[in-house]
Write an enzyme that holds these catalytic residues in place. Structure first.
Site, PDB file in Angstrom:
ATOM      1  N   ASP A 181      -6.461   7.085   8.453  1.00 16.58           N
ATOM      2  CA  ASP A 181      -6.348   8.447   7.948  1.00 16.58           C
ATOM      3  C   ASP A 181      -4.876   8.751   7.710  1.00 16.58           C
ATOM      4  O   ASP A 181      -4.052   8.604   8.624  1.00 16.58           O
ATOM      5  CB  ASP A 181      -6.930   9.447   8.947  1.00 16.58           C
ATOM      6  CG  ASP A 181      -8.454   9.407   8.990  1.00 16.58           C
ATOM      7  OD1 ASP A 181      -9.049   8.555   8.297  1.00 16.58           O
ATOM      8  OD2 ASP A 181      -9.050  10.223   9.725  1.00 16.58           O
ATOM      9  N   ASP A 223     -20.255  15.335   5.176  1.00 12.00           N
ATOM     10  CA  ASP A 223     -19.532  15.768   6.377  1.00 12.00           C
ATOM     11  C   ASP A 223     -20.228  17.001   6.945  1.00 12.00           C
ATOM     12  O   ASP A 223     -20.267  18.046   6.294  1.00 12.00           O
ATOM     13  CB  ASP A 223     -18.081  16.092   6.032  1.00 12.00           C
ATOM     14  CG  ASP A 223     -17.366  14.915   5.375  1.00 12.00           C
ATOM     15  OD1 ASP A 223     -17.662  13.769   5.759  1.00 12.00           O
ATOM     16  OD2 ASP A 223     -16.528  15.139   4.489  1.00 12.00           O
TER      17      ASP A 223
END
EC number: 5.3.1.16
Length: 241
Positions: free
Chosen positions: A8, A129
């Protein structure tokens, strides 16, 4: 089952967030390319990369870091975060990304995702998500009124390579994977499902593999690798069993 170690990117660095909160970022490596090479050396066959700044800004931000990763390794990379146009998808595929992940745009403009899947077969994934039963958007800062299954069923027969379902409440928390939620989605659609969020131990991989029903295609490993709660060699053995 394919395991995807995660990188990330925030401000050009390799970080992990807690529950997707940009203010709760821990830097694990200032060189994302170096981290990518480590994951290759560990034996992983894919890499999962997210441009966190991009997810919030709605456009690619950590471009240089992603390009350095692509130049430094030979395994395929899937990339998400802020990619919301066909031009953006095309640019990254031409740059060497093997699979582009579309999230927010899948909620707001599903036809764009379907067109991308037609143009680049098996190279488009949809990010699902989930927070409080609904799909989150805009770098997890907003909520839609769609459930995971509602969103995913939009893309049946569209040629999407995978659905990546993330339980935001578990992301970065090392609390264990939501096998039930992942399994419910996998059983509801024909698209391969990749689990993300909360994979904390090899036992989580074993639980995903052991469930009855449609096979879970993959799992994303983040903080568990950086914190050492999962050893790559043991994880890969469990995934291949």
């Amino acid at each position: 089952m394919i395991l995807y170690p995660a990188i990330d990117l925030k401000d050009g660095q390799c970080v992990r967030l807690l529950h997707g909160d940009m203010d709760k970022a821990t830097v694990f490596n200032t060189s994302p390319a170096d981290q990518a090479q480590r994951f290759v050396q560990d034996g992983f066959s894919w890499l999962h990369v997210v441009d966190l700044n991009g997810a919030i800004e709605g456009k690619s931000v950590n471009t240089a870091a992603v390009e350095q990763i692509l130049e430094s390794i030979s395994i395929p990379v899937q990339l998400g975060g802020g990619i919301r146009t066909l031009e953006g998808v095309e640019a990254w595929i031409e740059a060497g990304v093997s699979r582009v992940i579309l999230g927010t745009v899948a909620v707001h403009d599903p036809e764009l995702v379907k067109k991308a899947a037609r143009l680049w077969p098996e190279q488009i994934a949809v990010a699902v998500d989930v927070r409080d039963g609904k799909v989150a958007v805009d770098g997890w800062t907003g909520l839609s009124d769609l459930s995971a299954i509602d969103l995913s069923r939009r893309f049946e027969d569209a040629g999407v390579a995978a659905l990546i379902i993330t339980d935001i409440s578990r992301d970065g928390a090392l609390t264990g994977v939501n096998v039930e939620g992942v399994g419910e989605l996998a059983d509801a659609v024909s698209i391969p499902v990749i689990a993300s969020g909360g994979v904390a131990a090899v036992a989580d991989i074993e639980r995903l593999k052991a469930r009855q029903g449609v096979e879970i295609a993959g799992a994303i490993l983040g903080r568990s690798l950086y914190a050492g709660t999962i050893k790559p060699s043991e994880a890969l053995i469990a995934a291949a069993a």
